[in-house]
Scaffold this active site. Structure first.
Site, PDB file in Angstrom:
ATOM      1  N   HIS A  73      -9.874   1.686   4.036  1.00 36.19           N
ATOM      2  CA  HIS A  73      -8.810   1.161   3.576  1.00 36.19           C
ATOM      3  C   HIS A  73      -7.357   1.268   4.580  1.00 36.19           C
ATOM      4  CE1 HIS A  73      -9.617   1.108  -1.135  1.00 36.19           C
ATOM      5  NE2 HIS A  73     -10.443   0.309  -0.359  1.00 36.19           N
TER       6      HIS A  73
ATOM      7  N   TYR B 152       0.821  -0.954  -0.008  1.00 37.03           N
ATOM      8  CA  TYR B 152       0.086  -0.060   0.043  1.00 37.03           C
ATOM      9  C   TYR B 152       0.822   1.172   0.113  1.00 37.03           C
ATOM     10  CZ  TYR B 152      -3.949   3.072   0.847  1.00 37.03           C
ATOM     11  OH  TYR B 152      -4.915   4.103   0.636  1.00 37.03           O
TER      12      TYR B 152
ATOM     13  N   PHE C 174      -5.263   9.000  -4.096  1.00 39.75           N
ATOM     14  CA  PHE C 174      -4.180   8.694  -4.455  1.00 39.75           C
ATOM     15  C   PHE C 174      -4.064   7.227  -3.806  1.00 39.75           C
ATOM     16  CE2 PHE C 174       0.202   7.278  -4.362  1.00 39.75           C
ATOM     17  CZ  PHE C 174       0.719   7.973  -5.415  1.00 39.75           C
ATOM     18  N   GLU C 175      -3.910   6.182  -4.618  1.00 40.87           N
ATOM     19  CA  GLU C 175      -3.636   4.886  -4.028  1.00 40.87           C
ATOM     20  C   GLU C 175      -2.664   4.039  -5.061  1.00 40.87           C
ATOM     21  OE1 GLU C 175      -7.117   2.774  -3.044  1.00 40.87           O
ATOM     22  OE2 GLU C 175      -6.857   3.174  -0.958  1.00 40.87           O
ATOM     23  N   ILE C 176      -1.566   3.563  -4.503  1.00 36.31           N
ATOM     24  CA  ILE C 176      -0.934   2.621  -5.421  1.00 36.31           C
ATOM     25  C   ILE C 176      -0.595   1.435  -4.654  1.00 36.31           C
ATOM     26  CG2 ILE C 176       1.377   1.787  -6.589  1.00 36.31           C
ATOM     27  CD1 ILE C 176       1.779   4.900  -6.845  1.00 36.31           C
TER      28      ILE C 176
END
Ligand SMILES: Nc1nc2c(ncn2[C@@H]2O[C@H](COP(=O)(O)OP(=O)(O)O)[C@@H](O)[C@H]2O)c(=O)[nH]1
Ligand SMILES: *[C@@H]1O[C@H](CO)[C@@H](O)[C@H](O)[C@H]1NC(C)=O
Ligand SMILES: [Mg+2]
Length: 414
Positions: free
Chosen positions: A337, A243, A300-302
């Site tokens: 999350h 994450y 924003f998430e990678i």
């Protein structure tokens, strides 16, 4: 900081080696400080314990938040970058993913162009667009013309974007009315709740995402301030990151009143899902009694899709969904999350992308380290940076994880 050195030069390779050796030394020091055995990689000092309400907690605080000594580990991402200056090669099954309405087309043009110019022109990763109705021809034609990877357009199944049968609609309607009266942002909106529930529990189950291992979430109207001269998905994979975030922030309490208690109930029933070296100390200031509202800003998430596909998160989401807080309150996908990542992952599996300059209204992340800004052609001012300011949670993130903050960060912490 030294002068700017062009990529691929011999000086830079020497810099990588120097950084590599320092990293080993610093990592060793970190392991010693931290009670981690370097040989076994096992943590000896940390909580493998149960979370439950009240007395049976024994999450010992991982580190004193006020300890600002700078002997902490610091792995410069640049050392992973294409050190032999080889042509880029895409090796990871990864995609961008954007949930959008047809009317979001214009807001997406700048972010897509920035991502392509600063990153994806070298890699050609795919881009999946999801919508609760069909995308129109304009949307498909224009986005696909800007994107260098394959583009895919999916419709969300009705049951992932509607009020489920077990929700008391009258109670939900009254809750929306009340939150709107109280001036809670998006408090009166039902579509916003569908969005939060979908991003929490369903986007990764869409068949268009089945073939991928990692995703990068992109929203309309965001900005990317810096070049990303390395394969960010390969970085995730090589470093066992699950994450990645850029901005962290405190949630509005009014939207998540019972989220933490519900989480504690879940963990009480399923203590086996807690990671051994979890990051409870990032999300709670009292060893789990209450939530401090810190979360990663999920616009924003990678991240790894397997994080959400796994048993821990699937059961957690189902538990939350049955409780109805997506409708009776306004639980956001960001705290959901973030709580899951903090509890189900080991802290080393979470990463702060301090080098990815980013903007989502109203906050900027702009690297305050001059060298990072120059090397990556950032077009932002560190004076606008939110990272180290009070309402951000990123200083806490660095403290609890014993990470070294960038040079001069205090100047931007007000
Ligand atoms: N298809 C669809 N997408 C939506 C809807 N509402 C929000 N989104 C998308 O969900 C994401 C978050 O919405 P946004 O308006 O940016 O919310 P904010 O960032 O929390 O202010 C964005 O990618 C939007 O394009 C909706 O009703 N339908
Ligand atoms: C959460 O649980 C604690 C302990 O049972 C209780 O005191 C508190 O009121 C609960 N909070 C909410 C918002 O329900
Ligand atoms: Mg947004």
């Amino acid at each position: 900081m030294g002068a700017y050195v062009p990529a691929g030069s011999r000086n830079k390779n020497r810099l990588y080696r120097t950084i590599g050796i320092s990293t080993i030394l610093i990592t060793t020091l970190y392991c010693l400080l931290n009670g981690t055995s370097i040989l076994s990689g096992q943590s000896t000092s940390l909580n493998s314990n149960k979370i439950s309400r009240g007395t049976s907690f024994d999450f010992s605080p991982y580190i004193n938040e006020n300890d600002n000594s700078e002997n902490y580990k610091f792995v410069r991402i640049n050392e992973n970058l294409n050190p032999n200056n080889k042509p880029y090669e895409k090796k990871v099954k990864a995609t961008f993913v954007t949930l959008a309405r047809n009317s979001d087309l214009h807001g997406l043009l700048e972010p897509i162009k920035a991502i392509e110019d600063r990153f994806n022109k070298n890699f050609h990763y795919d881009w999946v667009f999801l919508n609760d109705v069909e995308f129109d021809e304009d949307f498909k034609r224009i986005t696909s013309s800007l994107i260098s990877g394959n583009t895919k357009y999916g419709v969300i199944p009705k049951e992932h974007w509607s009020v489920p049968s077990w929700i008391d609609e009258e109670k939900a309607t009254n809750a929306r009315k009340k939150m709107e009266e109280d001036g809670v942002i998006y408090g009166g909106s039902l579509p916003y709740r569908h969005m939060c529930r979908f991003e929490s529990g369903f986007f990764y189950r869409h068949p268009l995402l089945d073939e991928y291992e990692y995703y990068w979430r992109i929203e309309p109207d965001v900005k990317f301030h810096c070049d990303i001269n390395y394969d960010i998905f390969q970085f995730m994979k090589d470093n066992n990151k699950k994450y990645g975030f850029t901005i962290s922030i405190h949630e509005y309490e009014a939207t998540i009143k019972t989220l933490w208690n519900t989480t504690l109930e879940f963990i009480d029933k399923n203590p086996e899902f807690l990671a051994k070296d979890n990051m409870l100390d990032f999300i709670s200031d009292d060893d789990g009694t209450s939530y401090n509202n810190c979360h990663f800003w999920s616009n924003f998430e990678i991240a790894s899709l397997d994080l959400w596909r796994g048993e821990a998160y699937s059961k957690y989401f189902d538990y939350l969904d049955k409780k109805g807080g997506f409708f009776y309150e306004r639980w956001g996908d960001a705290p959901v999350h973030s709580i899951a990542a903090a509890l189900f992952l080991n802290r080393d599996e979470i990463h702060h992308f301090y080098d990815v300059g980013y903007y989502h209204g109203p906050f900027h992340a702009c690297p305050v380290d001059d060298q990072i800004r120059f090397e990556n052609r950032c077009a932002c001012s560190p004076n606008q940076d939110f990272t180290w300011q009070g309402f951000s949670c990123t200083t806490k993130y660095y403290n609890v994880n014993r990470l070294q903050k960038p040079h001069g960060w205090q100047k931007y912490a007000n």
